[in-house]
Write a protein that holds these residues in place. Structure first.
Motif, PDB file in Angstrom:
ATOM      1  N   GLU A 185       6.452   7.215  -1.914  1.00  0.00           N
ATOM      2  CA  GLU A 185       5.929   5.841  -1.942  1.00  0.00           C
ATOM      3  C   GLU A 185       6.419   5.033  -3.140  1.00  0.00           C
ATOM      4  O   GLU A 185       6.357   3.811  -3.124  1.00  0.00           O
ATOM      5  N   PRO A 226       1.303   9.275  -3.116  1.00  0.00           N
ATOM      6  CA  PRO A 226       1.945  10.253  -2.241  1.00  0.00           C
ATOM      7  C   PRO A 226       3.468  10.206  -2.356  1.00  0.00           C
ATOM      8  O   PRO A 226       4.045   9.157  -2.642  1.00  0.00           O
ATOM      9  N   GLU A 276       0.818  -1.207   0.000  1.00  0.00           N
ATOM     10  CA  GLU A 276       0.000   0.000   0.000  1.00  0.00           C
ATOM     11  C   GLU A 276       0.859   1.267   0.000  1.00  0.00           C
ATOM     12  O   GLU A 276       0.592   2.211  -0.730  1.00  0.00           O
ATOM     13  N   HIS A 277       1.904   1.306   0.833  1.00  0.00           N
ATOM     14  CA  HIS A 277       2.707   2.523   0.941  1.00  0.00           C
ATOM     15  C   HIS A 277       4.111   2.365   0.368  1.00  0.00           C
ATOM     16  O   HIS A 277       4.907   3.296   0.453  1.00  0.00           O
TER      17      HIS A 277
END
Lengths: 210, 372
Positions: free
Chosen positions: B178, B175, B156-157
């Motif tokens: 990432e 973002p 996810e990140h």
């Protein structure tokens, strides 16, 4: 009016008429409902997020083009909504689509189309008493647009769209800390910039007969 | 400045902020209804094949159901083999743009709309093929001819690919921090941007940023490349010093020599002299990086020229900079207005194996430290 479009109400209360989701429902519930085809839920998301999208676009493209692009962003988002796996990141995802739409706008525009809004808005001949304010407003907007991306977006959301810091954080997916820093530093830089510009224009004006 | 009023409108109103609000309100969003394309009235369910089944008599219907079940089982068995040997994860979508790119040993043909690139798999293009990789939460990566890209991570990140050779154009909306690209001579970290990354057969590379900025690093050597700038890398050396693409030819050549050529002390002094004499205010980007890539008298010369072009902010002293005091280098970088360096420091901290706190907590801590 074209019959190819459904107009979605702008107010969450009205949008809720045809939706299983309550007007005060969480964003996650709205996104999930919209993913399953509930258009009124999407309308409610529009009501909640259109100011954010507007602000992000306004930080990058001429004011005259922004409202149309807001619609574009939501029209782009709708068919892609099902590919959003983490629904809690809807705000950040939508903000990214808005930023990309702004980039596309600049790619497709001729240089002469960009940021000529003062010329067009000047054609509207504002009342003489408002001209000074108009000019100052444009000067402030341009100054904000010259700041680094993160500062300009946050400042426009706060000063133009009237969103509070916590609201900006909730909508964009940024942390409170990030928003607070962006607001504080952005305002500092804006003041410096306007102070510098005011000084420059004052010095120019001093040499001009009144 | 009245901080609470700026933050959430509480406390005593700040007259300047109020004036900005009042003047800028005219640009705010008007409540225009959203116009969505009209929906088709035809029901999506029960569906064409289900409808056909309902029209059949009972026994043929049973036979038809049995045939469909058998087909599904057979399909499952057939599809089991490729997936059993294919790597894990849901993967990212790959679309063919030209020619016949391939994933592993499988070619993507013109008839296929999209396919998946899974963690561990490699996407390759030859001299006539191109492909695009897209992921909703990430962005889009166009893979140019003669390139090889491996998907390493899709958390996810943390999203990571490896570019062994060739060229990619990345437009990233994940973002900042990432998305990471490993290359043989440096690691590129997206800090909110669009960029082009090229890797040659010898492992050397170049990055060109077109929007936002990118961090480039290897073995403690780091470069920040904002929009309009580029940065070369070399195997075993890492990233060179970034520069704006509109810098003069001699400036760029001297920088290349200083970064990568084996020079005598006289040659090095001449290169530095060329760089400093030709630097413009905009080239503060390059000079800031040179501060930590030079020593002693060289660093002092860089400081003196940089201070003329971009005056150091309050609190930044010559002694501090010559000591490479981070608390002074950081505000001087921020004075260049090329991107807040905290993003990079945050990424460094959060990607470190010793970084125990969850990302969000760490980010808050870093931000609070930075808040004046």
């Amino acid at each position: 009016m074209s019959t190819d479009f459904d107009l979605q109400p702008t107010f969450a209360g009205l949008a809720a008429v045809n939706s299983a989701i309550e007007p005060g429902g969480s964003d996650i519930a709205l996104v999930q409902a919209a993913q399953s085809g509930d258009r009124s839920a999407f309308g409610m998301l529009y009501a909640r997020y259109s100011r954010m999208v507007h602000g992000i676009l306004l930080s990058k493209v001429p004011h005259a083009a922004v409202e149309d692009l807001v619609q574009d962003v939501f029209l782009q988002a709708l068919p892609r909504l099902n590919s959003l796996r983490d629904v809690s990141r809807f705000g950040g995802w939508l903000a990214a689509i808005a930023r990309n739409r702004a980039i596309d706008f600049h790619r497709q525009s001729r240089p002469a189309d960009e940021f000529d809004e003062q010329i067009h808005e000047g054609d509207k001949q504002p009342h003489p008493a408002n001209r000074v304010d108009q000019s100052e407003a444009h000067q402030i907007l341009e100054a904000i647009r010259s700041l680094p991306d993160s500062y300009r977006e946050t400042l426009i959301l706060r000063l133009v769209e009237g969103m509070t810091g916590p609201e900006i954080a909730a909508r964009t997916g940024l942390t409170h800390g990030s928003v607070r820093v962006n607001l504080h530093r952005g305002m500092q830089q804006l003041r410096e910039l306007l102070g510098y510009k005011t000084g420059a224009s004052d010095s120019q004006a001093s040499g001009t007969p009144s | 400045m009245n901080e609470p009023y700026l933050w959430d409108g509480s406390g005593e109103p700040d007259p300047e902020v109020q004036r900005f609000e009042s003047l800028l309100k005219q640009f705010s969003h008007r409540e225009i209804p959203l116009a969505l394309p009209r929906q088709q009235n035809a029901p999506a369910k029960p569906g064409y094949f289900h409808g056909l089944l309902l029209q059949l008599p009972w026994i043929p219907r049973f036979a038809a159901v049995a045939v469909v079940l058998l087909a599904l089982i057979a399909g499952g068995i057939v599809s089991f083999y490729p997936t059993r040997i294919s790597p894990s994860g849901s993967g990212w979508e790959v679309a063919r743009l030209d020619g016949t790119p391939q994933i592993g040993t499988r070619f993507i043909t013109a008839g296929e709309s999209t396919t998946k690139l899974r963690v561990g798999q490699t996407l390759e293009t030859n001299s006539t093929s191109r492909a695009s990789i897209s992921e909703t939460d990430l962005g889009e990566i166009k893979v140019e001819p003669n390139s090889r890209v491996r998907l390493l991570q899709t958390d996810e990140h943390h999203k990571r690919i490896q570019l062994d050779i060739g060229t990619i154009h990345a437009m990233i909306w994940a973002p900042a921090g990432e998305f990471v690209v490993d290359t043989p001579s440096a690691v590129a970290v997206d800090l909110g941007c669009a960029y082009t990354l090229q890797v040659a057969a010898d492992g050397s590379g170049t990055i060109r940023t077109t929007l936002g900025w990118v961090g480039f690093h290897l073995n403690g050597r780091e470069s920040f490349i904002p929009a309009g700038a580029m940065c070369p890398t070399r195997p075993k050396v890492g990233p060179g010093t970034p520069y704006f693409e509109d810098a003069s030819e001699s400036f760029r050549a001297a920088l290349g020599d200083l970064d990568f050529a084996a020079q005598s002390s006289e040659g090095r002094a001449a290169s530095l002299e060329t760089i400093l004499s030709q630097a413009r205010a905009r080239d503060g980007l390059t000079l800031w990086h040179l501060l930590s890539r030079t020593e002693g008298a060289e660093r002092a010369k860089v400081y003196d020229r940089f201070a003329v072009l971009v005056p150091p902010p309050a609190g930044v002293t010559r002694d501090g900079i010559l000591r490479l005091d981070q608390s002074m280098l950081t505000p001087w970088w921020n004075a260049l207005n090329l991107g807040d360096i905290y993003l990079w420091r945050y990424w460094e901290q959060s990607s470190s194996p010793r970084a125990n706190p969850p990302n969000r907590v760490l980010k808050e801590q870093l931000l609070l430290k930075k808040t004046p």
